[in-house]
Design an enzyme around this catalytic site. Structure first.
Site, PDB file in Angstrom:
ATOM      1  CD  GLU A   1      -1.778  -2.404   1.225  1.00 28.36           C
ATOM      2  OE1 GLU A   1      -2.579  -3.271   0.817  1.00 28.36           O
ATOM      3  OE2 GLU A   1      -0.678  -2.692   1.758  1.00 28.36           O
TER       4      GLU A   1
ATOM      5  CG  HIS B   1      -8.546  -7.319   8.856  1.00 29.53           C
ATOM      6  ND1 HIS B   1      -7.718  -7.888   9.795  1.00 29.53           N
ATOM      7  CD2 HIS B   1      -7.881  -7.399   7.671  1.00 29.53           C
ATOM      8  CE1 HIS B   1      -6.616  -8.303   9.202  1.00 29.53           C
ATOM      9  NE2 HIS B   1      -6.680  -8.028   7.917  1.00 29.53           N
TER      10      HIS B   1
END
Length: 471
Positions: free
Chosen positions: A205, A274
Site C-alpha cells: 500500500e 480489519h
C-alpha cells in the site's frame, strides 16, 4: 467412484447459501482451478473452483436453489475412466468438518464476486425505509426514471463513465484487473479499458499509494483502491503528508486530483485489525475531502464528483452495503455535489444524523419511533469533509433535539464534533443535550456475539431518542 463437490462455507459462521448459477454443465470437462459455480450469501457472491480434473457427471442442486446447507453435495465429478452417466447422487450427509479424503469441498476464492443485475433485482433491497417515507433527492429532476442496482454496480458504473469521459482517469490497486476486484467492484473495467488504465499492483500500500500520488501531481487522475482501508494505514504518510499537504506547501502550484477508495469499517467477524472505521481519522485532515455514501445513487453520484474534484478525496465504502440494492436515477451524467447532506425524511420531533452504514440503524429506528408518536427527521451527511452543518443546524432549530449515529469509536468522533457545533450555533434552540450512538470504545471482537455488542443497535438509537424527548 465420482467425487462429491460440496457446498462450501465462505466463513466460519456461514450455515447455508444460495446456489445462484452454474458455470459448467453436465458432461463438461474441468481442471483444478476452473470456476464451476457462483454461490450467494447474505453479504456477497463467491466463486467455487474445482479441486481436481474430471468431468461434471451430475448436477445435484439446480441453480437458483436457496438455503443450501454447507457440506451438502451439489455435484458429482467423475475422474478419468469413470462413467459420468452412471454416477448416482449419494444420500445427503449430515454437515461435518472438511477433511482430506475423497469427499472434500472445493477451494473457495476468498473474495466476493459481483452479483449479477438480474439477481440483485430479484433480491430484497437493503434494510431501508419504505419508499413512501424517503424524500426525493433535490439533486434529481422530478420525473426521472429510476433503475435498481447494487452499490457495487453503482460504483463500477461511476468509474467506467468517468474513464470514458476523461482519458487521464485510471484505476490501480490489488486485484483490480485480472481478478476483477477483491469485491468485484472493478468487474469489466479491464476488458473495456485495458491493462494500461486498470492496473494490478503488488501488495504494498505504501508503494502504490505513493505511485498514485505522484501520478496525480503530474496531472493524471488516479483511482486507488485499497482492499480495505485498514491496509491504508501502511500508506498514511503518502495520504496525509503528500496528497493532503502538497497543494498548500507548494503555494497552490501543485494539485493532487486523486481518489482513494475501498471498504471501511466493520464487515462480519474480521476482528480488531480489519474492522476499523476511519471516518473521524481522515475527516480531521485539512487538504482532504472525505465522502461516505449509504445508497447506490449517492455512491455513484458522489464517486463521479470525487473523480472530477481537483483535491484528494477519501471515499469510504462498506463491505456490507456492496450487495444492497437501491434505486438510481437513469441520467446521462448523474453527479452529486460534495459537501451537501440529504434530508432523507422530514420530521419535527427529533433530528437523527448519520452517514454510510449508520443510516441502516437510523432508518429502522425512525420507522419504529413512528409507532411511539415520535416524528424523526433523518439526515444523511454523505460527505464528512466538507461537512454540511447548515442542514443539521436548520433541522435542529425545527426539532430542538438531535441524536447522531456512527459505527466508529466515541472518543473524538464525528458525532462529537457535530454536537459541539450544534452547541455553538443552535444552543438557544436545544431542549435536550445532543446524544451520540457509536461503536463501543474497544477493539472489535472476533466472536459474533461480542461483535454485535460492540456495534451500535437500533435499540440504542431508540433509547437515545426517548431520552432526548423525555419519554
Amino acid at each position: 467412484m465420482p467425487t462429491n463437490i460440496l457446498m462450501p462455507a465462505l466463513s466460519p459462521t456461514m450455515e447455508e447459501g444460495k446456489l445462484s448459477k452454474w458455470l459448467k454443465k453436465e458432461g463438461d470437462t474441468v481442471k483444478a482451478g476452473d470456476v464451476i459455480a457462483e454461490i450467494e450469501t447474505d453479504k456477497a457472491t463467491m466463486e467455487v473452483e474445482a479441486v481436481d480434473e474430471g468431468t461434471v457427471a451430475r448436477i445435484l442442486v439446480p441453480e437458483g436453489t436457496e438455503n443450501v446447507k454447507v457440506n451438502t453435495p451439489i455435484a458429482l465429478l467423475a475422474g478419468e475412466g469413470e462413467a459420468a452417466a452412471a454416477a448416482e447422487p449419494p444420500p445427503a450427509p449430515t454437515p461435518q468438518p472438511r477433511h482430506n479424503g475423497k469427499d472434500q469441498a472445493p477451494t473457495v476464492t476468498a473474495a466476493p464476486a459481483e452479483k449479477k443485475p438480474e439477481a440483485s433485482r430479484s433480491a430484497p433491497a437493503a434494510p431501508a425505509t419504505p419508499r413512501e417515507t424517503v424524500a426525493a433527492d433535490p439533486d434529481v429532476p422530478a420525473g426521472t426514471e429510476m433503475v435498481t442496482m447494487t452499490v457495487r454496480e453503482a460504483l463500477r458504473d461511476a468509474m467506467a463513465e468517468e474513464m470514458r469521459r476523461d482519458k487521464d482517469v485510471f484505476v490501480m490497486g490489488e486485484e483490480v484487473a485480472e481478478y476483477q476486484g477483491a469485491y468485484k467492484v472493478t468487474q469489466g473495467l479491464l476488458d473495456e479499458f485495458g491493462p494500461e488504465r486498470v492496473i494490478d499492483t503488488p501488495i504494498t500500500e505504501h508503494g502504490f499509494a505513493g505511485l498514485g500520488v505522484g501520478a496525480a501531481l503530474a496531472g493524471l487522475r488516479p483511482i486507488v483502491e485499497f482492499m480495505t482501508f485498514n491496509f491504508a494505514m501502511q500508506a498514511m504518510d503518502q495520504l496525509i503528508n503528500s496528497a493532503a499537504k502538497t497543494l498548500y506547501m507548494s503555494g497552490g502550484q501543485m494539485g493532487c486530483p486523486i481518489v482513494f477508495r475501498g471498504p471501511n469499517g466493520a464487515a462480519a467477524r474480521v476482528a480488531a485489525q480489519h474492522s476499523q472505521d476511519y471516518a473521524a481519522w481522515y475527516s480531521q485532515i485539512p487538504g482532504l475531502k472525505v465522502v461516505q455514501p449509504y445508497s447506490a445513487a449517492d455512491a455513484k453520484g458522489l464517486l463521479k464528483a470525487a473523480i472530477r474534484d481537483p483535491n484528494p478525496v477519501i471515499f469510504l465504502e462498506n463491505e456490507i452495503l456492496y450487495g444492497q440494492a437501491f434505486e438510481v436515477p437513469k441520467l446521462d451524467d448523474f453527479v452529486l455535489p460534495l459537501g451537501k447532506a440529504r434530508v432523507v425524511r422530514a420530521g419535527t420531533g427529533v433530528t437523527i444524523v448519520s452517514f454510510g452504514i449508520g443510516m441502516t440503524y437510523a432508518i429502522k429506528a425512525a420507522n419504529e419511533l413512528t409507532s411511539l408518536g415520535i416524528d424523526a427527521e433523518l439526515i444523511d451527511l454523505r460527505s464528512l469533509r466538507p461537512l454540511d452543518l447548515d442542514t443539521v443546524v436548520e433541522s435542529v432549530k425545527k426539532t430542538n433535539r438531535c441524536v447522531t449515529i456512527e459505527e466508529g469509536w466515541p472518543v473524538n468522533s464525528v458525532g462529537g464534533h457535530i454536537a459541539s457545533e450544534i452547541m455553538t450555533r443552535a444552543f438557544d434552540w436545544l431542549d435536550a443535550p445532543v446524544l451520540k450512538v457509536t461503536g463501543k470504545d474497544v477493539p472489535m471482537p472476533y466472536a459474533a456475539n461480542l461483535e454485535k455488542l460492540a456495534l451500535p443497535s437500533v435499540a440504542e438509537v431508540i433509547e437515545a431518542v426517548k431520552a432526548v424527548t423525555y419519554r
